[in-house]
Design a protein around this motif. Structure first.
Motif, short mmCIF file in Angstrom:
data_model
loop_
_atom_site.label_atom_id
_atom_site.label_comp_id
_atom_site.label_asym_id
_atom_site.label_seq_id
_atom_site.Cartn_x
_atom_site.Cartn_y
_atom_site.Cartn_z
N UNK A 149 39.60 -13.98 17.27
CA UNK A 149 38.98 -15.26 16.99
C UNK A 149 37.52 -15.22 17.44
N UNK A 150 36.74 -16.18 16.97
CA UNK A 150 35.34 -16.28 17.41
C UNK A 150 35.27 -16.42 18.92
N UNK A 151 36.16 -17.20 19.49
CA UNK A 151 36.19 -17.39 20.95
C UNK A 151 36.46 -16.07 21.67
N UNK A 152 37.38 -15.27 21.15
CA UNK A 152 37.68 -13.96 21.76
C UNK A 152 36.48 -13.03 21.67
N UNK A 153 35.82 -13.00 20.49
CA UNK A 153 34.62 -12.16 20.35
C UNK A 153 33.53 -12.60 21.32
#
Length: 130
Positions: free
Chosen positions: A4-8
């Motif tokens: 996810x964008x949050x993980x990246x």
């Protein structure tokens, strides 16, 4: 590799996120691998997948690391029509991270006559035997 964008954002620096995930470009001549010449393997800064062997790196004078070929299957090529022109974007096959662009037929004395113009921030380097 799907994140996810949050993980990246949690694993990448803000500059790595801007380039790898938002297709940004670092300023010419500022990247740590532009003049780097040690033997080893360049990997994706996002997922550590092997991308380029140092034996394919050359000094193109463009201000970014340049390679004449990638490790087979390591990159994907996509048409990029931004900036009012057609270019070939290159991304990591494993995670889809933006690496830079390929330019063809510029006359460099390389086996492929290609210049993979790669953002240093998209890369990591590992000293390994080739």
């Amino acid at each position: 590799m799907s994140r996810t964008e949050k993980e990246w954002r949690a694993i990448l620096s803000p500059e790595q996120f801007r380039v790898l995930r938002e297709k940004g470009t670092e300023r010419a001549g500022t990247g740590k691998f532009n003049k780097h010449s040690a033997p080893g393997v360049y990997t994706c800064a996002g997922c550590d997948a092997p991308l380029y062997k140092s034996a394919t790196k050359f000094d193109s004078g463009c201000g970014w690391p340049a390679f004449f070929d990638a490790i087979p299957g390591a990159i994907d090529r996509h048409d990029d029509f931004s900036f009012g022109m057609r270019r070939t974007e290159i991304t990591c096959h494993n995670c889809g991270g933006h690496l830079g662009h390929v330019f063809y037929g510029e006359g460099f004395p390389t086996p492929t006559d290609e210049r993979h113009c790669v953002n240093s921030v998209s890369l990591a380097f590992h000293d390994k035997k080739q």
